[in-house]
Design an enzyme around this catalytic site. Structure first.
Site, mmCIF file in Angstrom:
data_model
loop_
_atom_site.group_PDB
_atom_site.id
_atom_site.type_symbol
_atom_site.label_atom_id
_atom_site.label_comp_id
_atom_site.label_asym_id
_atom_site.label_seq_id
_atom_site.Cartn_x
_atom_site.Cartn_y
_atom_site.Cartn_z
ATOM 1 N N LYS B 55 0.816 -1.226 0.000
ATOM 2 C CA LYS B 55 0.000 0.000 0.000
ATOM 3 C C LYS B 55 0.847 1.273 0.000
ATOM 4 O O LYS B 55 0.376 2.337 -0.401
ATOM 5 C CB LYS B 55 -0.904 0.009 1.239
ATOM 6 C CG LYS B 55 -1.892 -1.145 1.294
ATOM 7 C CD LYS B 55 -3.221 -0.762 0.701
ATOM 8 C CE LYS B 55 -4.207 -1.913 0.810
ATOM 9 N NZ LYS B 55 -5.516 -1.583 0.243
ATOM 10 N N SER B 305 1.464 -9.802 0.095
ATOM 11 C CA SER B 305 1.014 -8.406 0.110
ATOM 12 C C SER B 305 1.419 -7.614 1.348
ATOM 13 O O SER B 305 1.614 -6.406 1.258
ATOM 14 C CB SER B 305 -0.504 -8.367 -0.055
ATOM 15 O OG SER B 305 -1.119 -9.268 0.838
#
Lengths: 318, 318
Positions: B55, B305
């Site tokens: 992110k 992730s």
């Protein structure tokens, strides 16, 4: 062998030999711990090396240098730790036999690591004479070459490739901290940095409960460990005839780390840097936390030596 | 916005914009799991990204594109997850205010992550209307720009830089598996790979208990989640108006993963690859384990992730 038996050109030759079969591990800036500890902190993540430790480098460098005739008879070592899997992997890459003697109380994860590479370890009693006798017996029976976990110039040169990568990864590096067990990683690091960038300050770190290197530097001779109960199980060894003089002549300072500081540092690395490290690998960060004055405002690389934990009791959070 | 609103040139421009301030995370061959799972398996370790998740890329790409005038009024978002810390970090890098609205039951570690960057979150109720109202209120009061966690072309382009690095890191790559929550990472990955290397097969993975993307692809419209209790808390979101059409037109297949397989995969990554991953990040490996036929003998990259776990109850082994 003289202390200058390993030099930067040996490390560079080792790197050419092994680089296609080892990971170039990342050297990661940790912003959060840099802020917290008031320095610019990078982790050289050798826990992400094959077999989970820097040991993959030295063992491969040694095995690739065997003559065809030596290689055909295989390699042998006795180890309860990461060198066992490292030598097994190197032997598998070269396609030769590996005889791995392990004390019967070795951590299950280390035994499984050897098996997962395709070799069945041979078990022996836990005391050093039994281990050496078992390895000697294999050597006699098979003619296999003994590969020592650290006191071997090929091993030292291989471990020195960690620092070679660090030099390429972190410009204007000022300081390096590495753990000291038998001294293979540390002497390889010193050989590389003292020749390539002598202005870089190199610090060694070991548990206060395994302060044999600290005492050896004071007394001027190799001192044995006085106890064997530090949580940093990879650092319980004494220095070797090859590693000691290199460390004696080139190391800036040995820093000692308390047990609780080792565990605190381990937790910080896992939580903040998202890297799984064994306690031995957390000792250098423990040294930084315990001696902040030496590192304040500086650009420092902490070498994380390995990540092989016994996960039997491990509960991760959600 | 049309589905082609993001293209490879946007991803490349994003990379030029952010590359000095994001980690080029390693893409590591895992020999042991490759043997076990009969494929050539690489982990793209975005858990080692700043703030512990991919992110950081999209948020920075968005914030760096604000006009001076917009930037001076700051940014706002509502998030209980990694986007909160990512936006805070991006704002800090640009030197502008960040208003981070978090539900009061957010994980302590995520709240601490925002604080450690230097911003105090504003807390609100946990339901979506309350969260949106709180963010809208801040927007009205301050004029701050809202940065959505995934349904924004700047975010998608930023997340696409993960795949850009993978292409450089793994030659002759055949397959990629990435998790699907809101679809930002997946649509960025698809935009990059479909244009640069259309022969690469891209698979999405989501928990069977959060199968909204799977159902959306079946029905042809965005379906909401039916339950919110998967352990993979980062994947409980439904797709967005921008991410859905990209996934619909470019994804090869969505694979569903059972809860126990997510936890098994997480444990394998931690133990074998020595990487700390949150459950959401383990879902793609769970998909590979659950559908071995698709990946046998192939060269496959699994995107990890993130690594932000709540370590409150964590007990590491020795």
């Amino acid at each position: 062998m003289a202390q200058d038996s390993v030099c930067l050109s040996d490390v560079k030759a080792a790197y050419e030999r092994i680089r296609d079969r080892v990971n170039r591990t990342p050297c990661l800036l940790c912003e959060r711990l840099s802020t917290e500890l008031d320095c610019e902190l990078y982790f050289k993540a050798e826990n992400l090396q094959h077999i989970g430790a820097f040991k993959a480098r030295g063992a491969l460098n040694a095995v690739l240098q065997l003559s065809e005739e030596q290689a055909s008879r295989g390699v042998v070592t006795h180890s309860s730790g990461n060198h066992a899997a490292a030598l097994a992997r190197a032997a598998k890459i070269r396609g030769i036999p590996a005889h791995i003697v392990m004390p019967h109380n070795s951590a299950k994860t280390k035994v499984e690591a050897v098996r997962s590479i395709g070799f069945e370890p041979q078990f022996c009693e836990t005391d050093t004479p039994s281990r050496e006798a078992a390895a000697a017996r294999v050597q006699e029976e098979t003619g296999a070459s003994l590969v020592h976990p650290f006191d071997d110039p090929r091993i030292i040169a291989g471990q020195g490739t960690v620092a070679l990568e660090v030099l390429e990864q972190v410009p204007e590096l000022e300081q390096v901290i590495a753990p000291v067990g038998g001294g293979g990683l540390m002497s390889g690091t010193l050989v590389t940095l003292s020749e390539a960038r002598p202005e870089i300050e190199v610090y060694g770190a070991e548990p206060a409960w395994a302060d044999d290197a600290y005492r050896s530097l004071k007394s001027g001779k190799i001192e044995p460990p006085e106890r064997y109960d530090t949580v940093a199980d990879g650092l319980r060894t004494s220095l070797g005839n090859l590693t000691f003089p290199i460390i004696q002549s080139k190391l800036r300072e040995m820093l000692l780390v308390a047990e609780e500081q080792i565990l605190l540092a381990q937790r910080k690395i896992v939580e903040t840097a998202k890297l799984v490290v064994e306690p031995s690998a957390a000792v250098p960060l423990g040294a930084l936390i315990g001696h902040p004055g030496r590192f304040r405002g500086r650009r420092v690389v902490v070498i994380l030596s390995g990540g092989n934990l016994d996960f039997g009791s491990c509960q991760l959070g959600k």
